[in-house]
Design an enzyme around this catalytic site. Structure first.
Site, short mmCIF file in Angstrom:
data_model
loop_
_atom_site.label_atom_id
_atom_site.label_comp_id
_atom_site.label_asym_id
_atom_site.label_seq_id
_atom_site.Cartn_x
_atom_site.Cartn_y
_atom_site.Cartn_z
N ARG A 52 0.85 -1.19 0.00
CA ARG A 52 0.00 0.00 0.00
C ARG A 52 0.88 1.23 0.00
O ARG A 52 1.13 1.83 1.04
CB ARG A 52 -0.95 -0.06 1.20
N ASP A 54 2.46 4.90 -0.37
CA ASP A 54 1.97 6.22 0.06
C ASP A 54 1.81 7.20 -1.10
O ASP A 54 2.30 6.95 -2.20
CB ASP A 54 2.98 6.83 1.05
N ARG A 200 11.78 4.74 3.85
CA ARG A 200 12.02 6.19 3.87
C ARG A 200 12.72 6.62 5.16
O ARG A 200 13.54 7.55 5.14
CB ARG A 200 10.71 6.94 3.66
#
Lengths: 248, 248
Positions: A52, A54, A200
């Site tokens: 999923r 971002d 990230r």
């Protein structure tokens, strides 16, 4: 008609989307795929995505699965049919039938994410949607040393977004490869799974190592202390690409 | 204060613009540059562009010039100052003082345009703003043979947009290089000048050669007959990049 299980391989430029997952009133990749498939099936179709991603995150090889008995398009024509109903920022590369127990997310055994960095005195207009621009040069050798500490089976809680609820924060990192041969530098992560914001957060921390604003050892300390507050900032979504998803 | 002549080297992603040239009520590259410079100069500045690229056409090395006595920013800080006022799709790479007789358009002696083509069964979402997608493979060897006929000094009227008024339609094509080594194939044109739509009309014709929908010889016949109707369609702007502008 018999219910069939479908698997699609999907590419997208995530820049203009509010992420993969359907959200009311938002422009999402899942929403656009479900809209296109519903047109062909003439009934609602709910898809499952392997990752999923971002808002702003891209995919070269996202995998989605769904079950339906309502599609009449031959499987080899399905990509063309769906693509004709999708925005140009999403393309279905491949469609195939899979066994009934195939689930795009739960059946995945390994995923690879790539993070793209561009360094230069001025941002590059052609890369601004696909790479994180860092003005000052980075010490990639230090960053290579730092990532070695993350290989293997670890509790990655320190690199996960705080507040995310998962059963376990232990993951196995199979490989982290840094490639600086091209104009766009890449850091490629392969693991059995990733926590929310994990890539990230690792990249944001690595960049601080490359800027000599933190030590190589501090990257391991984040792991050992399981403390998000010790890690660097979350690197922006622009540089992140879901490259491949592997199944057993 | 003394009036100075400035030269800027500018890069832009032309996708979202109505072209380089200022048009009332339109989002243009010239318009954005003039708006940013006016903020710094605190008075209107009119710039000259070396090439007036069309809507959707990109530039790696567009050159603009302008005269003013109203800028107080040091020349080496000017790119950063202007960039801070520009959209991210336009970047000033370099600024320099030039002699009073320098004119971005009239002083140019040679320009290079590159046209980018991507071939594959499915369009690539990451290239959709920068390369012309051709589904079927092209015969690049035929296209290489075809371009040889265009090298040298010729009347290119057959490859110009009809209705454009210029003093002469004679131009000297110094080189046309086809590079198919990478995923994105490129055709690079270097000439002393280009007529309106000339590169895109040549490319549209070359692609028909590559598709074997016209002969290699027909490319020369367009030149010899000076007849636009004999040429192929105008290739879309998406693949076109103004690469460099050279001055004496």
């Amino acid at each position: 008609m018999v219910v069939l299980n479908y698997r699609l391989t999907v590419q997208y430029d995530g820049t203009d989307f509010a992420g993969f997952q359907v959200q009311p009133g938002q422009y999402t990749i899942q929403g656009e795929l479900e809209r296109a498939l519903a047109v062909l099936a003439k009934e609602p179709i709910r898809i499952i995505g392997a990752g999923r991603t971002d808002a702003g995150v891209h995919a070269e090889g996202q995998v989605v699965s769904f079950k339906t008995d309502a599609l009449t398009v031959p499987i080899d024509r399905l990509p063309i049919a769906v693509n004709s109903l999708l925005p140009f920022s999403i393309r279905v590369l491949e469609a195939q039938y899979v066994p009934p127990d195939f689930h795009a997310r739960y059946s995945a055994v390994r995923k690879t994410y790539r993070y793209q960095v561009f360094h230069g005195p001025v941002a590059d207009v052609f890369l601004r949607r696909f790479a994180h621009w860092v003005r000052e040069p980075l010490d990639w050798d230090l960053m290579r040393d730092a990532v070695q500490q993350l290989i293997g089976r670890h509790d990655f809680q320190g690199y996960a977004a705080t507040g995310s609820s998962v059963k376990t924060t232990v993951r196995t990192m199979y490989a982290i490869e840094i490639d600086t041969a091209q104009r766009v530098k890449t850091i490629r992560f392969t693991a059995d799974g990733f926590l929310y914001n994990m890539v990230r957060n690792i990249v944001g921390t690595l960049i601080e190592v490359g800027q000599k604003r933190r030590t190589v050892e501090s990257v391991l300390e984040v792991l050992e202390n399981r403390n998000r507050a010790l890690a660097g900032p979350t690197a922006p979504p622009v540089g992140l690409v879901l490259e491949t998803v592997d199944y057993a």
